[in-house]
Design a protein around this motif. Sequence first.
Motif, PDB file in Angstrom:
ATOM      1  N   CYS A   1     -57.981 -21.362 -11.849  1.00  0.00           N
ATOM      2  CA  CYS A   1     -57.162 -21.033 -11.205  1.00  0.00           C
ATOM      3  C   CYS A   1     -56.495 -19.299 -11.248  1.00  0.00           C
ATOM      4  O   CYS A   1     -57.036 -18.562 -11.145  1.00  0.00           O
ATOM      5  N   ALA A   2     -56.101 -19.675 -12.206  1.00  0.00           N
ATOM      6  CA  ALA A   2     -54.739 -18.459 -13.014  1.00  0.00           C
ATOM      7  C   ALA A   2     -55.833 -17.387 -14.024  1.00  0.00           C
ATOM      8  O   ALA A   2     -55.516 -16.496 -13.496  1.00  0.00           O
TER       9      ALA A   2
ATOM     10  N   GLU B   1     -57.034 -15.971 -10.641  1.00  0.00           N
ATOM     11  CA  GLU B   1     -56.456 -14.567  -9.634  1.00  0.00           C
ATOM     12  C   GLU B   1     -56.949 -15.018  -8.400  1.00  0.00           C
ATOM     13  O   GLU B   1     -56.612 -14.761  -7.344  1.00  0.00           O
ATOM     14  N   ASP B   2     -56.693 -16.535  -8.900  1.00  0.00           N
ATOM     15  CA  ASP B   2     -56.752 -17.395  -7.398  1.00  0.00           C
ATOM     16  C   ASP B   2     -55.965 -17.878  -6.899  1.00  0.00           C
ATOM     17  O   ASP B   2     -55.643 -19.237  -7.240  1.00  0.00           O
ATOM     18  N   SER B   3     -54.848 -17.484  -6.218  1.00  0.00           N
ATOM     19  CA  SER B   3     -53.657 -17.381  -5.833  1.00  0.00           C
ATOM     20  C   SER B   3     -53.663 -18.893  -4.218  1.00  0.00           C
ATOM     21  O   SER B   3     -52.867 -19.474  -4.278  1.00  0.00           O
ATOM     22  N   ILE B   4     -55.048 -18.821  -3.576  1.00  0.00           N
ATOM     23  CA  ILE B   4     -55.008 -19.745  -2.601  1.00  0.00           C
ATOM     24  C   ILE B   4     -55.448 -20.811  -3.109  1.00  0.00           C
ATOM     25  O   ILE B   4     -54.496 -22.329  -2.913  1.00  0.00           O
TER      26      ILE B   4
ATOM     27  N   LEU C   1     -54.717 -21.882  -6.544  1.00  0.00           N
ATOM     28  CA  LEU C   1     -53.223 -22.039  -7.434  1.00  0.00           C
ATOM     29  C   LEU C   1     -51.871 -23.646  -6.001  1.00  0.00           C
ATOM     30  O   LEU C   1     -52.207 -24.223  -5.941  1.00  0.00           O
ATOM     31  N   ARG C   2     -51.807 -23.125  -4.910  1.00  0.00           N
ATOM     32  CA  ARG C   2     -51.155 -23.448  -3.521  1.00  0.00           C
ATOM     33  C   ARG C   2     -51.853 -25.327  -3.301  1.00  0.00           C
ATOM     34  O   ARG C   2     -51.380 -26.002  -3.155  1.00  0.00           O
TER      35      ARG C   2
ATOM     36  N   THR D   1     -50.220 -21.289 -15.551  1.00  0.00           N
ATOM     37  CA  THR D   1     -49.929 -19.716 -15.489  1.00  0.00           C
ATOM     38  C   THR D   1     -49.425 -18.824 -16.052  1.00  0.00           C
ATOM     39  O   THR D   1     -49.158 -17.373 -15.033  1.00  0.00           O
TER      40      THR D   1
ATOM     41  N   HIS E   1     -46.549 -18.206 -17.375  1.00  0.00           N
ATOM     42  CA  HIS E   1     -44.970 -18.745 -17.175  1.00  0.00           C
ATOM     43  C   HIS E   1     -44.010 -19.734 -17.944  1.00  0.00           C
ATOM     44  O   HIS E   1     -43.203 -19.564 -17.488  1.00  0.00           O
TER      45      HIS E   1
ATOM     46  N   TRP F   1     -41.109 -16.621 -10.059  1.00  0.00           N
ATOM     47  CA  TRP F   1     -42.230 -16.873  -9.963  1.00  0.00           C
ATOM     48  C   TRP F   1     -44.060 -16.633  -9.599  1.00  0.00           C
ATOM     49  O   TRP F   1     -44.200 -14.928 -10.128  1.00  0.00           O
ATOM     50  N   LEU F   2     -44.115 -17.500  -8.507  1.00  0.00           N
ATOM     51  CA  LEU F   2     -44.799 -17.548  -8.148  1.00  0.00           C
ATOM     52  C   LEU F   2     -44.733 -18.069  -6.693  1.00  0.00           C
ATOM     53  O   LEU F   2     -46.169 -17.248  -5.771  1.00  0.00           O
TER      54      LEU F   2
END
Length: 445
Positions: A292-293, A296-299, A301-302, A368, A370, A423-424
């Motif tokens: 996902c990182a 760049e798939d933030s949805i 990740l959640r 991701t 960090h 950070w996220l």
Amino acid sequence: MTAEAPIAAESVAAPSIWRSAISTIGSRAIDIPSRYGFHILVAWKLGVVDAGAFYIAFSLLTMAAGLGRLGIDRAMTRDVARALALGRHGEARSTIRHGMLMIAGLSLAAGLLLAVLAPFLAEHLFGSPRLERSLILAGVAIVPLCLSAGAAGALAGLHRLAVSQMIYSWLWPALFCVMAIFLPLSVERAMILLIASTGLAALLSILLLFRMIPAAATAIPAASPPLLALGWSLFTTEIVQLLLAGLPGPVLGIFADEATVGAYAMAWRLALVLNLLVVAVAAMVSPRFADCAAREDSIGLRRNAAFSLGLVLGMGVGPLAVLAIGAPWLLGLFGPGFASGATELRLLLLGQAVLMLSATAPELLGMTGHERAMRHVNLAAILFYVPALCLLSWLMGGEGAAVANILAAIVSGGGALWLAQRWLGFTPPAALIAAIRSRRSMARG
């Protein structure tokens, strides 16, 4: 765009999250009879005093094996998963080859160091000269144990999660049990069987890895990303777990006696039933976080963070209650003298509950980009835990070691959640609560 860099969705599709969860946790379920068979056999055949001596050597082996990997297995998980997400198969092959060579060198150095220090540790630190040969044998076992872990990390990056968890968790304990159940055991014989079982596991894991490596699209070798810096950053999370698991044995060996070590070791192994679930879910979701990182798939990740934490809590609350209520009886199954660790077990379960609430937050940060931020929290937890463990073990014995475990879990788990929010923009518990609310709203609508 090269032949090896198509869109991720067109190259390698990760299996569904439910299928990954079932296969990963299913493989971890096999860990219970195999790994706990290992501990039961050691306790049953050695007794509480000799089991304490064995776990002093085994704890040092566990911590030294961490130095033999330095997180490179986890770095391979992230970089191999990222390479596959971008369709760069040649880069994935190069990463695996480079990582396995690094682990071979590091594990050999760690094994030699433990073997060289064995006479000093046995005679002057623990005051038990009989431990010298066991510590030397523990140094020998480091190399195959680390190579197996390296292969398992690479296989996780290849989304071969069931095979990866087999190698990480239950393969060598199962091989140990097969051999030990028919043989008389002493502390030294147990270490020899450990070498044999980890050696067979390493051979099998390497064969499986090279069979499952994807073919490169071109014959030109691809460059491997730097693994050592990333591995060290990711390893700081594992250092906390290694110290929580391995350091109490030697520390109690110094400040208490071998019987106390044996009782605490069995209490810790029962508490680790919950950690097996956390580790299994973390291994399942880590390559998904990396995937996902990379896209760049933030949805995504959640969604993966919420699902993984919900899985940990949904499956872990029941076993936690059973272990807390049945602590004396369950420890008594290991043999006479082990039930004295019931209070330690209940305290250790509180620490595991804290880690369950922060489950997958360290993996979320590490996968991701960090990992450096997480490293500072982990180093703070280590600097806090080591003196607290020594002081509380000196004052309270095994119960003090368990209290130090709770305090370290609060520092590391709480720090991971704070960093994830910073950070996220979310934490796994917050993502889970939001997902539950969303489902309720949909159901009402």
